[in-house]
Enzyme design. Structure first.
Site, PDB file in Angstrom:
ATOM      1  CB  CYS A  28      -0.994  -0.033   1.160  1.00  0.00           C
ATOM      2  SG  CYS A  28      -2.371   1.145   0.937  1.00  0.00           S
TER       3      CYS A  28
ATOM      4  CG  HIS B  75      -4.173  -2.944   3.036  1.00  0.00           C
ATOM      5  ND1 HIS B  75      -3.020  -2.950   3.795  1.00  0.00           N
ATOM      6  CD2 HIS B  75      -4.454  -1.646   2.775  1.00  0.00           C
ATOM      7  CE1 HIS B  75      -2.609  -1.705   3.995  1.00  0.00           C
ATOM      8  NE2 HIS B  75      -3.454  -0.896   3.383  1.00  0.00           N
TER       9      HIS B  75
ATOM     10  CD  GLU C 109      -1.961  -6.295   4.578  1.00  0.00           C
ATOM     11  OE1 GLU C 109      -1.940  -5.113   4.976  1.00  0.00           O
ATOM     12  OE2 GLU C 109      -1.926  -6.600   3.357  1.00  0.00           O
TER      13      GLU C 109
END
Length: 305
Positions: free
Chosen positions: A145, A238, A240
């Site tokens: 990001c 993102h 994750e």
């Protein structure tokens, strides 16, 4: 099935949460009994809620048969406001303490500062020293990001631009380079969370002979870029994130009376009373497993130092 042992500090709070999810976390005592050199991965954690980010990344780094030794890093030139000093002292180190060492891989996380000019970020000078250091001391670096935007700006002079409104939600993406090892096993289309106020243009990436665009979204734009030498990976989303992470950000911004719309394609039926469903988990695990395997493990030297 045996899952990768993550070697972390015995007392790190994320350890018990991962164990509860049946993720094989190896503490330092057991690691020393195995005659295997672990991959040394350093995580520069720039996110405010550091314990949450630890859990997110350690979970994804677990999906491989490789042993990984984690070093957690924070900027020395910035005081964290959302993580306790005790936690930072117990589990984190600074660049000056590791700069003489080499690592197999590095992760540079995002940070909620994307609307600031890079040069106005308090730790920008320190971060540029670290990004320069990765060229010689890290086999492959994975930027997330804002970290991806910072890396593209520092290494290749590619700037970011402000969006009219926050890119916020779960967006459909498509593979651009289907034969890239980083995308091995990916579906032709896959979903990824995004949460950012800025973006990067595609044109300067395509024009740069040292960069490759691997994946993108019609709505969210550039997603995965890598250097042709495979040493720098840039991921603008993102992957994750957990199922509830965007909801936490949504509630936080509403409580602060910030201009925020409901995350796109996130709540079932577009009703924020409904519990979000994780539709990107398999992609996230595959992305990190491919990075560890093809860009770290298979190319890193056995004798790092």
């Amino acid at each position: 099935m045996k899952i990768m042992p993550i070697k972390i500090n015995n007392d790190l709070p994320a350890k018990q949460e991962l164990l509860d999810e049946n993720i094989f976390v190896m503490d330092e005592h057991r690691a020393h009994t195995q005659d295997i050199r672990p991959l040394k991965i350093v995580i520069m954690n720039l996110m405010p809620l550091k314990d949450q980010t630890e859990r997110h990344l350690l979970r994804l780094l677990s999906n491989s048969p490789l042993q990984v030794e984690i070093t957690l890093l924070v900027p020395e030139t910035h005081q964290s406001k959302n993580t306790s000093t005790d936690h930072l002292i117990a589990f984190y180190t600074t660049f000056n303490e590791i700069k003489e060492h080499k690592f197999d891989g590095m992760i540079i996380t995002g940070a909620p500062i994307e609307q600031m000019p890079f040069e106005e970020v308090t730790y920008w000078e320190e971060l540029t020293h670290i990004m320069e250091w990765t060229k010689t001391n890290v086999t492959s670096t994975f930027h997330i990001c804002w970290g991806a935007q910072a890396g593209l700006y520092y290494h290749y002079g590619i700037g970011k631009y402000d969006l009219d409104e926050k890119m916020f939600g779960i967006f459909k993406h498509k593979v651009v380079k289907s034969h890239s090892p980083l995308l091995r096993g990916f579906n032709d289309e896959f979903l990824v969370p995004h949460s950012r106020h800025t973006s990067i243009h595609k044109a300067p990436i395509i024009a740069n002979e040292f960069l490759e665009l691997l994946a993108e979204s019609d709505d969210a734009g550039v997603y995965i870029v890598k250097s042709v030498d495979n040493k720098q990976i840039f991921v603008t989303g993102h992957s994750e994130y957990e199922a509830d992470t965007l909801n936490q950000e949504y509630v936080r911004d509403k409580n602060k009376n910030l201009p925020i719309k409901m995350p796109i394609n996130y709540f079932p039926g577009d009703d924020d009373h409904n519990k979000p469903v994780n539709t990107w988990r398999s992609h996230a695990h595959l992305l990190y497993a491919n990075w560890l395997n093809y860009y770290v493990y298979q190319v890193t030297p056995f004798e790092l130092e």
